[in-house]
Design a protein around this motif. Structure first.
Motif, PDB file in Angstrom:
ATOM      1  N   TYR A 210      39.292 -41.065 -50.105  1.00 45.97           N
ATOM      2  CA  TYR A 210      38.595 -39.884 -50.629  1.00 45.97           C
ATOM      3  C   TYR A 210      38.798 -38.770 -49.603  1.00 45.97           C
ATOM      4  N   SER A 211      39.695 -37.871 -49.921  1.00 46.61           N
ATOM      5  CA  SER A 211      40.227 -36.977 -48.900  1.00 46.61           C
ATOM      6  C   SER A 211      39.221 -35.963 -48.390  1.00 46.61           C
ATOM      7  N   GLN A 212      39.407 -35.621 -47.130  1.00 40.84           N
ATOM      8  CA  GLN A 212      38.619 -34.579 -46.513  1.00 40.84           C
ATOM      9  C   GLN A 212      39.076 -33.212 -47.002  1.00 40.84           C
ATOM     10  N   PRO A 348      32.339 -48.802 -50.777  1.00 43.89           N
ATOM     11  CA  PRO A 348      32.513 -49.236 -49.383  1.00 43.89           C
ATOM     12  C   PRO A 348      33.607 -48.491 -48.625  1.00 43.89           C
ATOM     13  N   ASN A 349      34.663 -48.052 -49.327  1.00 47.72           N
ATOM     14  CA  ASN A 349      35.774 -47.392 -48.626  1.00 47.72           C
ATOM     15  C   ASN A 349      35.688 -45.872 -48.692  1.00 47.72           C
ATOM     16  N   TYR A 350      34.515 -45.335 -48.981  1.00 46.08           N
ATOM     17  CA  TYR A 350      34.380 -43.896 -49.210  1.00 46.08           C
ATOM     18  C   TYR A 350      34.877 -43.058 -48.034  1.00 46.08           C
ATOM     19  N   LEU A 351      34.610 -43.481 -46.823  1.00 40.80           N
ATOM     20  CA  LEU A 351      35.005 -42.706 -45.644  1.00 40.80           C
ATOM     21  C   LEU A 351      36.217 -43.306 -44.925  1.00 40.80           C
ATOM     22  N   GLU A 352      36.825 -44.322 -45.506  1.00 37.25           N
ATOM     23  CA  GLU A 352      37.879 -45.049 -44.810  1.00 37.25           C
ATOM     24  C   GLU A 352      39.247 -44.416 -45.003  1.00 37.25           C
ATOM     25  N   LEU A 440      26.354 -38.112 -60.046  1.00 35.64           N
ATOM     26  CA  LEU A 440      26.315 -39.353 -59.284  1.00 35.64           C
ATOM     27  C   LEU A 440      27.190 -39.206 -58.041  1.00 35.64           C
ATOM     28  N   LEU A 441      26.657 -39.618 -56.904  1.00 33.95           N
ATOM     29  CA  LEU A 441      27.351 -39.465 -55.632  1.00 33.95           C
ATOM     30  C   LEU A 441      27.917 -40.811 -55.173  1.00 33.95           C
ATOM     31  N   ARG A 442      28.718 -40.775 -54.115  1.00 29.18           N
ATOM     32  CA  ARG A 442      29.311 -42.001 -53.577  1.00 29.18           C
ATOM     33  C   ARG A 442      28.752 -42.275 -52.189  1.00 29.18           C
ATOM     34  N   ASP A 443      28.519 -43.551 -51.911  1.00 31.84           N
ATOM     35  CA  ASP A 443      27.898 -43.891 -50.625  1.00 31.84           C
ATOM     36  C   ASP A 443      28.433 -45.226 -50.115  1.00 31.84           C
ATOM     37  N   ASP A 444      28.622 -45.291 -48.810  1.00 33.97           N
ATOM     38  CA  ASP A 444      29.054 -46.529 -48.159  1.00 33.97           C
ATOM     39  C   ASP A 444      27.988 -47.058 -47.212  1.00 33.97           C
ATOM     40  N   GLY A 445      26.758 -46.584 -47.391  1.00 35.00           N
ATOM     41  CA  GLY A 445      25.668 -46.959 -46.491  1.00 35.00           C
ATOM     42  C   GLY A 445      25.316 -45.864 -45.505  1.00 35.00           C
ATOM     43  N   THR A 446      26.126 -44.821 -45.459  1.00 41.30           N
ATOM     44  CA  THR A 446      25.895 -43.738 -44.495  1.00 41.30           C
ATOM     45  C   THR A 446      24.595 -43.000 -44.776  1.00 41.30           C
TER      46      THR A 446
END
Length: 646
Positions: A210-212, A348-352, A440-446
């Motif tokens: 998920y690109s910056q 889980p891979n949202y920021l990866e 709806l948003l995406r989250d990896d636990g952050t």
């Protein structure tokens, strides 16, 4: 594959790379590459069923399927290597259909042209099949495009392909639109980056899943440069007004540059100003009393150092949701003022970053990145639409159907896991409205980790007023802060608000809309001949598809409209009022049967009257069908006048 690998094509290196591969799309890519149809054995086909929670890895392939897929992929890669990297001939229509059906088996024949468009196979499948010089020799036809964001760049590319004379007017010094303007910390996509790209300019070297922001902005800048569009864009130029002149069917565009105001004439105008470009700042009582710094996320103050400061962020929507974790470790104290808690997809891979081995495979295997993009597209083509569709017989509060309730339980369970040791926060972070009623948003636990920080407070009391040193809530508590950041979204429903537009007989567009913007197919408005909107009213996508695709389809529709004018030697087309009215009744009825229309929760999907003016409520294939060609019965024609006013 690491850059240090001495032989990235060794058997050991291939096996390591396959551990990181996305297998469903790899099998299809290798089949196209080698011509070996055993790679698309139906027994290996993933059971891609959108779920109420996270999409399972590998499209839901079983462990046995994954093992077999890696084995036959390894053999195919070795043959490709050992045969000198030779590529099979371009697939015929029958094989192409088999390749697409391996991923999209449930798609009927009506989907195949759409799927081919998304793949861009054969190459250039959606390119204009006409050229102005050949279609109407000697005919002058100039088009003004307002905006050089995602939609404007797509329009410019297709107009150039068709040989149409055009000018793009852009208020900023660069292309990119919202991706130029929004540079706040943490800014990134919440759509997978491969899917957030043009079919005609597919990119394979994305660094993140998920690109910056910088990567997305760089992508649009690169497309504009590589497609030779920059010379046709007038930067730092603001369009002030557009007025239709019936005597010769021309649009008079008045715009402002650094040298002053200019008036110029065009045969058609394409509005590509977008929906998320005008920041919305609520009119809080006493806002002018606050003595600290204050700004909106879309106008980030990079000159202000937040280190050691007490900061308030107003809002918990998409932008605030990204900003808050990005600055929490830097500030002395952060207070989050939340009106409505967001629902979140576990991702889980949202920021990866994309693994190096997978990036290497994208780079060296022809067609793989394209089929990977296609796989992402298909898993979202109708997405979770069924989970947010209203069941009129359903009466349970907090959801709109049994499937929506199932989704609510899944997403609630995720929140309960994340905040298990903080019941004080859990009561604040579980939304009371149905999933899908707001973005709806995406989250990896952050999000949970951030809200649980000792220097972060989540405030759900309503803001009563600002005062000199901060914000006072309705319970009388004063929250002293040094900086206030508005994460309050945009005036999305105020379409074309920055431009004065007048049509036939002086009809004022904004008076006609009366703050309730509508358009036929999101594109055309009665009384405004040859005025076309991209990403217009009711074309925003929520749980299915890609907004980039929708803009491309609208652009193709506009090109078809222009070619029709040239073929029939007409000056303009004007949307019929009865068609416009009937279409918008269908849109309103459709939105009333979706979670975002049935719920009373506030959201940017709705205008000030509570009508859903942003969202497309139907399956994506319906928009493809409606925009595949112009229905001439929906328009009145304006004849071409031989004699024109000077």
């Amino acid at each position: 594959m690491t850059p240090q690998s001495t032989n990235p094509w060794s058997d050991d290196a291939l096996l390591r790379a396959l551990e990181q591969a996305e297998l469903p799309s790899l099998l299809v890519a290798l089949c196209q590459l080698t011509g070996d149809t055993s790679l698309i054995d139906p027994a290996l086909r993933p059971d891609i069923v959108p779920s109420a929670g996270a999409i399972p890895p590998q499209g839901g392939m079983t462990a046995e399927q994954q093992l077999k897929a890696r084995e036959i992929s390894f053999c195919a890669l070795r043959r490709y290597r050992d045969n000198g990297f030779s590529v099979a001939a371009e697939p015929d229509q029958e094989l192409l259909q088999r390749l697409m059906s391996f991923i999209a088996a449930e798609a009927d024949d009506t989907y195949l042209p759409l799927l081919s468009h998304e793949l861009n196979i054969p190459e250039g499948v959606s390119d204009p099949d006409w050229n102005l010089a050949e279609l109407a020799p000697g005919r002058q036809f100039r088009v003004a495009v307002i905006g050089a964001g995602m939609s404007g760049v797509a329009a410019a590319f297709r107009l150039k392909q068709a040989g149409v004379d055009f000018v793009v007017f852009e208020k900023n010094p660069s292309v990119g639109g919202t991706w130029y303007e929004n540079s706040y910390p943490g800014c990134r996509l919440d759509t997978h980056n491969f899917a957030y790209s043009y079919s005609f300019a597919q990119k394979r070297d994305w660094p993140y899943h998920y690109s910056q922001r910088d990567d997305i902005f760089g992508y649009f800048s690169s497309v504009a440069e590589k497609k030779g569009l920059l010379d046709s864009i007038r930067f730092e130029t603001t369009v002030l007004s557009a007025a239709y002149r019936a005597t010769d069917s021309l649009w008079a565009l008045r715009y402002r540059t650094a040298d002053g105001e200019v008036l110029e004439y065009f045969n058609a105008v394409i509005s590509a100003v977008g929906q998320l470009n005008n920041p919305m700042i609520p009119d809080f009582v006493g806002a002018n009393k606050f003595t600290g710094e204050a700004w909106h996320t879309a106008a980030w103050r990079h000159d202000v150092d937040l280190k050691g400061k007490r900061v308030a962020v107003i809002g918990a929507g998409a932008s605030a949701f990204q900003v808050i974790p990005a600055i929490a470790s830097e500030v002395d104290h952060l207070t989050v003022f939340q009106r409505n808690a967001p629902w979140m997809y576990p991702t889980p891979n949202y920021l990866e970053a994309i693994p190096l081995e997978l990036s290497w495979l994208f780079d060296v295997i022809p067609f793989y990145a394209r089929w990977f993009r296609f796989f992402q597209f298909w898993t979202a083509v109708e997405g979770r639409r069924r989970f947010v569709t209203v069941d009129p017989e359903w009466s349970k509060a907090g959801s709109v159907s049994a499937q929506n309730e199932h989704m609510r339980k899944n997403l609630t369970s995720y929140l309960e896991e994340q905040f298990a040791e903080r019941p004080d926060l859990l009561t604040k972070v579980i939304p009371t409205y149905p999933p899908g009623a707001k973005r709806l948003l995406r989250d990896d636990g952050t999000w949970a980790r951030t809200l649980k920080r000792p220097n972060v407070a989540l405030e759900t009391e309503a803001i009563a007023e600002f005062y000199e040193h901060g914000i006072r809530t309705a319970d009388g508590v004063e929250h002293e802060v040094d900086v206030i950041i508005y994460g309050t979204g945009f005036t999305a429903s105020d379409f074309l608000s920055s431009v004065s537009v007048t049509g036939v007989a002086g009809r004022d567009l904004h008076e006609y809309w009366a703050d309730d913007a509508r358009a036929y197919l999101g594109i055309s408005i009665p009384g405004f001949p040859n005025l076309f909107c991209l990403y217009g009213p009711n074309t925003n996508l929520v749980v299915n598809g890609s907004i980039v695709l929708f803009s491309e389809l609208a652009v193709n529709y506009v090109l078809d409209a222009i070619s029709g004018l040239l073929r029939r030697d007409e000056a303009a087309i004007d949307c019929r009022q009865d068609i416009y009215d009937a279409y918008n009744r269908q849109i309103d009825e459709g939105n009333g049967l979706m979670a975002w229309g049935a719920s009373e929760v506030s959201s940017w999907y709705k205008n000030k009257f509570g009508r859903v003016s942003q969202n497309w409520p139907f399956p994506l294939i319906d928009y493809w069908s409606a925009t595949s060609s112009v229905d001439r019965e929906a328009y009145d024609s304006v004849p071409l006048r031989v004699e024109r006013e000077a």
